[in-house]
Design a protein around this motif. Structure first.
Motif, PDB file in Angstrom:
ATOM      1  N   ARG A 199       0.847  -1.186   0.000  1.00 40.59           N
ATOM      2  CA  ARG A 199       0.000   0.000   0.000  1.00 40.59           C
ATOM      3  C   ARG A 199       0.887   1.243   0.000  1.00 40.59           C
ATOM      4  NH1 ARG A 199      -2.398  -3.057   3.984  1.00 40.59           N
ATOM      5  NH2 ARG A 199      -1.299  -1.839   5.578  1.00 40.59           N
ATOM      6  N   ALA A 200       0.483   2.228  -0.758  1.00 39.51           N
ATOM      7  CA  ALA A 200       1.210   3.494  -0.791  1.00 39.51           C
ATOM      8  C   ALA A 200       0.446   4.541   0.018  1.00 39.51           C
ATOM      9  CB  ALA A 200       1.386   3.973  -2.227  1.00 39.51           C
ATOM     10  N   LEU A 201       1.184   5.382   0.730  1.00 35.91           N
ATOM     11  CA  LEU A 201       0.568   6.479   1.464  1.00 35.91           C
ATOM     12  C   LEU A 201       0.109   7.544   0.476  1.00 35.91           C
ATOM     13  CD1 LEU A 201       3.133   6.831   4.391  1.00 35.91           C
ATOM     14  CD2 LEU A 201       0.880   5.737   4.447  1.00 35.91           C
ATOM     15  N   ASP A 202      -1.022   8.185   0.784  1.00 38.87           N
ATOM     16  CA  ASP A 202      -1.517   9.217  -0.114  1.00 38.87           C
ATOM     17  C   ASP A 202      -0.868  10.564   0.212  1.00 38.87           C
ATOM     18  OD1 ASP A 202      -2.865  10.257   2.124  1.00 38.87           O
ATOM     19  OD2 ASP A 202      -4.751   9.304   1.585  1.00 38.87           O
ATOM     20  N   ALA A 203      -1.171  11.566  -0.609  1.00 34.79           N
ATOM     21  CA  ALA A 203      -0.548  12.886  -0.480  1.00 34.79           C
ATOM     22  C   ALA A 203      -0.862  13.530   0.862  1.00 34.79           C
ATOM     23  CB  ALA A 203      -1.003  13.782  -1.627  1.00 34.79           C
ATOM     24  N   GLN A 204      -2.089  13.355   1.354  1.00 36.09           N
ATOM     25  CA  GLN A 204      -2.457  13.961   2.630  1.00 36.09           C
ATOM     26  C   GLN A 204      -1.643  13.356   3.772  1.00 36.09           C
ATOM     27  OE1 GLN A 204      -6.643  13.876   3.583  1.00 36.09           O
ATOM     28  NE2 GLN A 204      -6.286  14.453   5.726  1.00 36.09           N
ATOM     29  N   ALA A 205      -1.494  12.042   3.765  1.00 36.25           N
ATOM     30  CA  ALA A 205      -0.723  11.379   4.807  1.00 36.25           C
ATOM     31  C   ALA A 205       0.725  11.862   4.801  1.00 36.25           C
ATOM     32  CB  ALA A 205      -0.781   9.867   4.629  1.00 36.25           C
ATOM     33  N   LEU A 206       1.302  11.996   3.613  1.00 39.21           N
ATOM     34  CA  LEU A 206       2.679  12.462   3.516  1.00 39.21           C
ATOM     35  C   LEU A 206       2.814  13.907   3.971  1.00 39.21           C
ATOM     36  CD1 LEU A 206       3.967  10.906   0.185  1.00 39.21           C
ATOM     37  CD2 LEU A 206       4.765  10.416   2.492  1.00 39.21           C
ATOM     38  N   ALA A 207       1.825  14.740   3.653  1.00 36.04           N
ATOM     39  CA  ALA A 207       1.855  16.131   4.095  1.00 36.04           C
ATOM     40  C   ALA A 207       1.827  16.214   5.618  1.00 36.04           C
ATOM     41  CB  ALA A 207       0.686  16.897   3.489  1.00 36.04           C
ATOM     42  N   GLU A 208       1.014  15.366   6.250  1.00 37.33           N
ATOM     43  CA  GLU A 208       0.952  15.349   7.708  1.00 37.33           C
ATOM     44  C   GLU A 208       2.277  14.909   8.314  1.00 37.33           C
ATOM     45  OE1 GLU A 208      -2.302  12.762   8.453  1.00 37.33           O
ATOM     46  OE2 GLU A 208      -3.843  14.280   8.004  1.00 37.33           O
ATOM     47  N   VAL A 209       2.915  13.907   7.675  1.00 35.69           N
ATOM     48  CA  VAL A 209       4.209  13.427   8.152  1.00 35.69           C
ATOM     49  C   VAL A 209       5.265  14.526   8.028  1.00 35.69           C
ATOM     50  CG1 VAL A 209       6.101  11.841   7.658  1.00 35.69           C
ATOM     51  CG2 VAL A 209       3.761  10.992   7.726  1.00 35.69           C
ATOM     52  N   ARG A 210       5.289  15.199   6.889  1.00 34.67           N
ATOM     53  CA  ARG A 210       6.273  16.273   6.690  1.00 34.67           C
ATOM     54  C   ARG A 210       6.093  17.371   7.729  1.00 34.67           C
ATOM     55  NH1 ARG A 210       5.008  15.474   0.956  1.00 34.67           N
ATOM     56  NH2 ARG A 210       6.776  14.443  -0.061  1.00 34.67           N
ATOM     57  N   SER A 211       4.837  17.709   8.017  1.00 30.14           N
ATOM     58  CA  SER A 211       4.554  18.736   9.013  1.00 30.14           C
ATOM     59  C   SER A 211       5.052  18.313  10.393  1.00 30.14           C
ATOM     60  CB  SER A 211       3.045  19.016   9.059  1.00 30.14           C
ATOM     61  OG  SER A 211       2.733  19.967  10.055  1.00 30.14           O
ATOM     62  N   GLU A 212       4.824  17.056  10.735  1.00 31.61           N
ATOM     63  CA  GLU A 212       5.268  16.561  12.038  1.00 31.61           C
ATOM     64  C   GLU A 212       6.791  16.466  12.107  1.00 31.61           C
ATOM     65  OE1 GLU A 212       4.749  15.130  16.013  1.00 31.61           O
ATOM     66  OE2 GLU A 212       3.604  16.380  14.597  1.00 31.61           O
ATOM     67  N   PHE A 213       7.410  16.036  11.023  1.00 30.65           N
ATOM     68  CA  PHE A 213       8.875  15.995  10.983  1.00 30.65           C
ATOM     69  C   PHE A 213       9.455  17.394  11.187  1.00 30.65           C
ATOM     70  CE2 PHE A 213       9.482  11.907   8.250  1.00 30.65           C
ATOM     71  CZ  PHE A 213       9.340  11.145   9.392  1.00 30.65           C
ATOM     72  N   ALA A 214       8.847  18.381  10.506  1.00 29.67           N
ATOM     73  CA  ALA A 214       9.325  19.759  10.643  1.00 29.67           C
ATOM     74  C   ALA A 214       9.136  20.265  12.073  1.00 29.67           C
ATOM     75  CB  ALA A 214       8.602  20.658   9.661  1.00 29.67           C
ATOM     76  N   ARG A 215       7.993  19.934  12.683  1.00 33.40           N
ATOM     77  CA  ARG A 215       7.757  20.369  14.065  1.00 33.40           C
ATOM     78  C   ARG A 215       8.774  19.807  15.027  1.00 33.40           C
ATOM     79  NH1 ARG A 215       5.431  18.991  18.778  1.00 33.40           N
ATOM     80  NH2 ARG A 215       5.059  16.836  18.125  1.00 33.40           N
ATOM     81  N   ARG A 216       9.194  18.579  14.768  1.00 34.83           N
ATOM     82  CA  ARG A 216      10.166  17.921  15.629  1.00 34.83           C
ATOM     83  C   ARG A 216      11.613  18.254  15.266  1.00 34.83           C
ATOM     84  NH1 ARG A 216       8.151  13.518  18.636  1.00 34.83           N
ATOM     85  NH2 ARG A 216       5.916  13.204  18.356  1.00 34.83           N
ATOM     86  N   GLY A 217      11.794  19.019  14.190  1.00 33.65           N
ATOM     87  CA  GLY A 217      13.134  19.418  13.804  1.00 33.65           C
ATOM     88  C   GLY A 217      13.894  18.381  13.020  1.00 33.65           C
ATOM     89  N   TYR A 218      13.194  17.372  12.464  1.00 35.79           N
ATOM     90  CA  TYR A 218      13.854  16.356  11.674  1.00 35.79           C
ATOM     91  C   TYR A 218      14.247  16.874  10.291  1.00 35.79           C
ATOM     92  CZ  TYR A 218      11.932  13.106  15.155  1.00 35.79           C
ATOM     93  OH  TYR A 218      11.597  12.453  16.313  1.00 35.79           O
ATOM     94  N   VAL A 219      13.469  17.816   9.777  1.00 42.01           N
ATOM     95  CA  VAL A 219      13.748  18.427   8.488  1.00 42.01           C
ATOM     96  C   VAL A 219      13.553  19.926   8.631  1.00 42.01           C
ATOM     97  CG1 VAL A 219      13.077  16.420   7.115  1.00 42.01           C
ATOM     98  CG2 VAL A 219      11.357  18.114   7.733  1.00 42.01           C
ATOM     99  N   SER A 220      14.187  20.692   7.742  1.00 36.20           N
ATOM    100  CA  SER A 220      14.057  22.150   7.785  1.00 36.20           C
ATOM    101  C   SER A 220      12.786  22.577   7.047  1.00 36.20           C
ATOM    102  CB  SER A 220      15.272  22.793   7.153  1.00 36.20           C
ATOM    103  OG  SER A 220      15.450  22.350   5.828  1.00 36.20           O
TER     104      SER A 220
END
Length: 220
Positions: A199-220
């Protein structure tokens, strides 16, 4: 060609870093014997592994230094046959290091998947999303450099059809870590494919992950 250096010589430091990264990647099983290549950039110079050398035993004195046009600056061995690929990536992308592997899982996926490796795991957001598969071109060719560079647009990793994988980063540590992650993701994909249809994650799921990664400082 060679020249006398002192321990503070930045080129010697760069050559040591490339040699050490090569040995570490060999211990991790991502490169074997002469299969694969590693480089790092410092300003207008690039340190790259030589062609035909055993990467698991590489020493700093074997690493070649070239400029961004490929002109030799230091070293007595010929650079890797994939020098055109590395130089194209440095010209086209804001990166400091390149790791090219023929690791088993990534190479296997590159032999069967067309287009892209879909986002089957949320950590693929760290790579920029789905991993594109560049179409097959002969190793060492300008054509391979061109399609690989295109596949890496807005990405940190790509697969090379019927060839292997490429990972980039601001530093050698980042590029090597990305290569390890890509190999793991390809192993997961192969296992999932054996069990069913991944199964592939959809665009919304990936957007939520990117937002959470950014909040935690994993990505700029």
């Amino acid at each position: 060609m060679t020249r006398t250096r002192n321990p503070a010589d930045p080129l010697l430091t760069l050559r040591h870093a490339v040699a050490e990264a090569s040995r570490t990647l060999a211990r991790d099983g991502l490169v074997t014997r002469t299969q694969g290549n590693v480089s790092a950039r410092q300003d207008q110079l690039v340190a790259i592994t030589p062609g035909g050398a055993s990467l698991g035993e590489l020493r700093a004195g074997q690493v070649t230094i070239v400029d961004l046009d490929g002109k030799p600056v230091a070293g007595r061995l010929e650079p890797s046959s994939e020098l055109p690929l590395h130089l194209a990536l440095y010209r086209d992308h804001e990166i400091g290091a390149v790791v090219h592997t023929h690791s088993p899982a990534a190479t296997a996926v590159a032999c069967v998947v067309e287009g892209e490796l879909p986002c089957i795991h949320y950590e693929m957001a760290l790579l920029g999303g789905s991993v594109r598969v560049a179409p097959y071109r002969r190793f060492g060719s300008a054509e391979l450099a061109e399609v690989a560079s295109a596949a890496l647009r807005d990405r940190r990793a790509a697969l090379l059809a019927n060839h292997g994988a490429i990972a980039v980063g601001a530093t050698l540590e980042e590029a090597a870590a990305t290569a390890r992650m890509l190999e793991w993701l390809c192993q997961v994909f192969l296992l999932a494919s054996a069990a069913g249809s991944p199964r592939a994650l959809d665009a919304q799921a990936l957007a939520e992950v990117r937002s959470e990664f950014a909040r935690r400082g994993y990505v700029s």
